[in-house]
Design a protein around this motif. Structure first.
Motif, PDB file in Angstrom:
ATOM      1  N   LEU A 102       0.836  -1.203   0.000  1.00  0.00           N
ATOM      2  CA  LEU A 102       0.000   0.000   0.000  1.00  0.00           C
ATOM      3  C   LEU A 102       0.869   1.250   0.000  1.00  0.00           C
ATOM      4  O   LEU A 102       2.033   1.203   0.426  1.00  0.00           O
ATOM      5  N   PRO A 103       0.323   2.381  -0.461  1.00  0.00           N
ATOM      6  CA  PRO A 103       1.039   3.644  -0.263  1.00  0.00           C
ATOM      7  C   PRO A 103       1.320   3.859   1.216  1.00  0.00           C
ATOM      8  O   PRO A 103       0.535   3.455   2.081  1.00  0.00           O
ATOM      9  N   LEU A 104       2.450   4.493   1.510  1.00  0.00           N
ATOM     10  CA  LEU A 104       2.900   4.608   2.895  1.00  0.00           C
ATOM     11  C   LEU A 104       1.861   5.271   3.788  1.00  0.00           C
ATOM     12  O   LEU A 104       1.621   4.818   4.913  1.00  0.00           O
ATOM     13  N   LEU A 145      -3.681   2.600   8.624  1.00  0.00           N
ATOM     14  CA  LEU A 145      -4.281   1.344   9.058  1.00  0.00           C
ATOM     15  C   LEU A 145      -3.494   0.693  10.188  1.00  0.00           C
ATOM     16  O   LEU A 145      -4.074   0.073  11.092  1.00  0.00           O
ATOM     17  N   LEU A 146      -2.172   0.819  10.153  1.00  0.00           N
ATOM     18  CA  LEU A 146      -1.336   0.129  11.141  1.00  0.00           C
ATOM     19  C   LEU A 146      -1.428   0.752  12.531  1.00  0.00           C
ATOM     20  O   LEU A 146      -1.412   0.032  13.536  1.00  0.00           O
ATOM     21  N   MET A 188      11.629   2.558   8.476  1.00  0.00           N
ATOM     22  CA  MET A 188      12.442   2.039   7.379  1.00  0.00           C
ATOM     23  C   MET A 188      11.739   2.250   6.040  1.00  0.00           C
ATOM     24  O   MET A 188      12.381   2.568   5.032  1.00  0.00           O
ATOM     25  N   ALA A 189      10.418   2.063   6.021  1.00  0.00           N
ATOM     26  CA  ALA A 189       9.671   2.303   4.783  1.00  0.00           C
ATOM     27  C   ALA A 189       9.729   3.773   4.392  1.00  0.00           C
ATOM     28  O   ALA A 189       9.869   4.109   3.212  1.00  0.00           O
ATOM     29  N   LEU A 190       9.635   4.667   5.387  1.00  0.00           N
ATOM     30  CA  LEU A 190       9.737   6.095   5.114  1.00  0.00           C
ATOM     31  C   LEU A 190      11.113   6.437   4.560  1.00  0.00           C
ATOM     32  O   LEU A 190      11.237   7.193   3.584  1.00  0.00           O
ATOM     33  N   HIS A 191      12.145   5.870   5.166  1.00  0.00           N
ATOM     34  CA  HIS A 191      13.513   6.107   4.677  1.00  0.00           C
ATOM     35  C   HIS A 191      13.667   5.580   3.243  1.00  0.00           C
ATOM     36  O   HIS A 191      14.253   6.248   2.387  1.00  0.00           O
ATOM     37  N   MET A 232       9.589  -0.699  11.226  1.00  0.00           N
ATOM     38  CA  MET A 232       9.291  -0.969   9.826  1.00  0.00           C
ATOM     39  C   MET A 232       8.733   0.272   9.137  1.00  0.00           C
ATOM     40  O   MET A 232       9.046   0.548   7.971  1.00  0.00           O
ATOM     41  N   ILE A 233       7.892   1.040   9.855  1.00  0.00           N
ATOM     42  CA  ILE A 233       7.347   2.274   9.269  1.00  0.00           C
ATOM     43  C   ILE A 233       8.467   3.260   8.978  1.00  0.00           C
ATOM     44  O   ILE A 233       8.523   3.875   7.896  1.00  0.00           O
TER      45      ILE A 233
END
Length: 339
Positions: A120-122, A128-129, A164-167, A161-162
């Protein structure tokens, strides 16, 4: 106009890689949940219902991916939105039964977070998370507070994880911006075709091995009497003629053909993996199409084309010289032709 940054062949390859990745993930999920279901049936028979549902969902995903009838974006988005609902329902059922939250549910939260951030888009994944993680934390405090340290560590992993996904998103954006800048630097600002340096680099790449060079042709296209066109139509209208001819060359040739603005009113076409007859056909079609190009105050745009093959010369300088010689031959013959 500029060619697409990503050619269709690469788009197709990326799509096939996406299908392979989703199929592998679905098969792995099927194998893992089937194994867990078998262990539950032969052991304490706990979580049999949830494991059966997970195994069936995994099999459904395998069949859906193999059928290719559902777009991957729709499939992944559907699964990503259903998984939090599934986990929430499982926790509510366990709580209503007065049982402790199984440790596997905390692992499921981490897996769901990983899938949502990947599919999904970040911003949607985070939206949702965060409620899902807060719900799991509240359920842990309510039903089995002894597992609070495990839940806190799970929440930490989700937050990690959020981040890391942002990075990763920032890195990908910066990389895409750099690639876009590099791509723009290779283009002629007026016509959107490659500039001379990029065209030369492309020609070097296309002829870097004797086997490739044996089937490379080069066509130098020159607009006949462009000085007179410029004087008659004025500078801005003459620029439009250049843009229209560039667009014609791009649209008339295959996508693996590179179009370069070589000099003021000259365009160099690099035709890789082409035979003699096919190259002749390209040159002939260019002359005829330009002849029929309808522009304001111009009844067609006559062009001359010099065509040469890399196999005819020993180096690139000689190849360009040969195209220039043949271009002059076409112009000496009255122009509006190819040689």
């Amino acid at each position: 106009m500029p060619r697409p940054v990503i050619p269709p062949q690469q788009v197709h390859r990326l799509r096939e890689q996406q299908y392979a990745a989703h199929l592998s993930l679905s098969l792995l999920s099927t194998a893992v949940h089937t194994a867990l279901l078998w262990l539950a049936l032969t052991g304490d028979r706990q979580n049999v219902v949830s494991l059966t549902g997970a195994a069936l969902l995994s099999v459904f995903l395998v069949a859906t991916v193999l059928s290719r009838r559902v777009p991957l974006r729709l499939l992944t988005a559907g699964v990503a939105y259903l998984l939090p609902l599934w986990l929430t329902a499982q926790v509510i059922v366990v709580g209503m039964q007065g049982s402790d939250i199984p440790p596997a549910f905390f692992l499921s939260l981490g897996v769901i977070a990983l899938l949502m951030l990947a599919w999904l888009p970040l911003n949607q994944a985070v939206a949702l998370l965060l409620p899902l993680t807060g719900f799991m934390l509240a359920a842990t405090l309510l039903f089995n507070p002894q597992d609070l340290p495990l839940m806190i560590y799970t929440a930490f992993l989700v937050a990690l994880m959020i981040l890391m996904a942002l990075h990763g998103q920032l890195v990908s954006t910066e990389r895409a911006r750099n690639l876009s800048v590099q791509h723009v630097a290779q283009l002629d600002p007026l016509t959107g075709t490659l500039n001379r340096q990029a065209g030369w680099d492309t020609l070097e790449t296309a002829t870097h091995s004797p086997l490739q060079a044996a089937r490379v042709a080069v066509a130098l296209v020159d607009i006949d009497h462009f000085t007179q066109i410029n004087e008659r139509l004025r500078h801005r209208a003459a620029d439009q003629v250049l843009r229209e001819v560039a667009t014609l060359l791009v649209n008339l040739t295959d996508r693996d053909v590179s179009v370069t603005r070589w000099n003021g009113d000259q365009f160099l076409l690099i035709l890789p993996d082409v035979g003699v007859a096919a190259a002749h056909d390209v040159a002939d079609r260019i002359v005829r199409a330009a002849r029929n190009l309808n522009l304001p105050d111009l009844n067609g745009v006559p062009v001359s084309v010099g065509l040469a093959f890399a196999a005819e010369t020993e180096d690139l300088d000689a190849l360009i010289d040969l195209t220039v010689q043949r271009l002059h031959r076409a112009q000496e013959g009255g122009g509006n032709r190819w040689a």
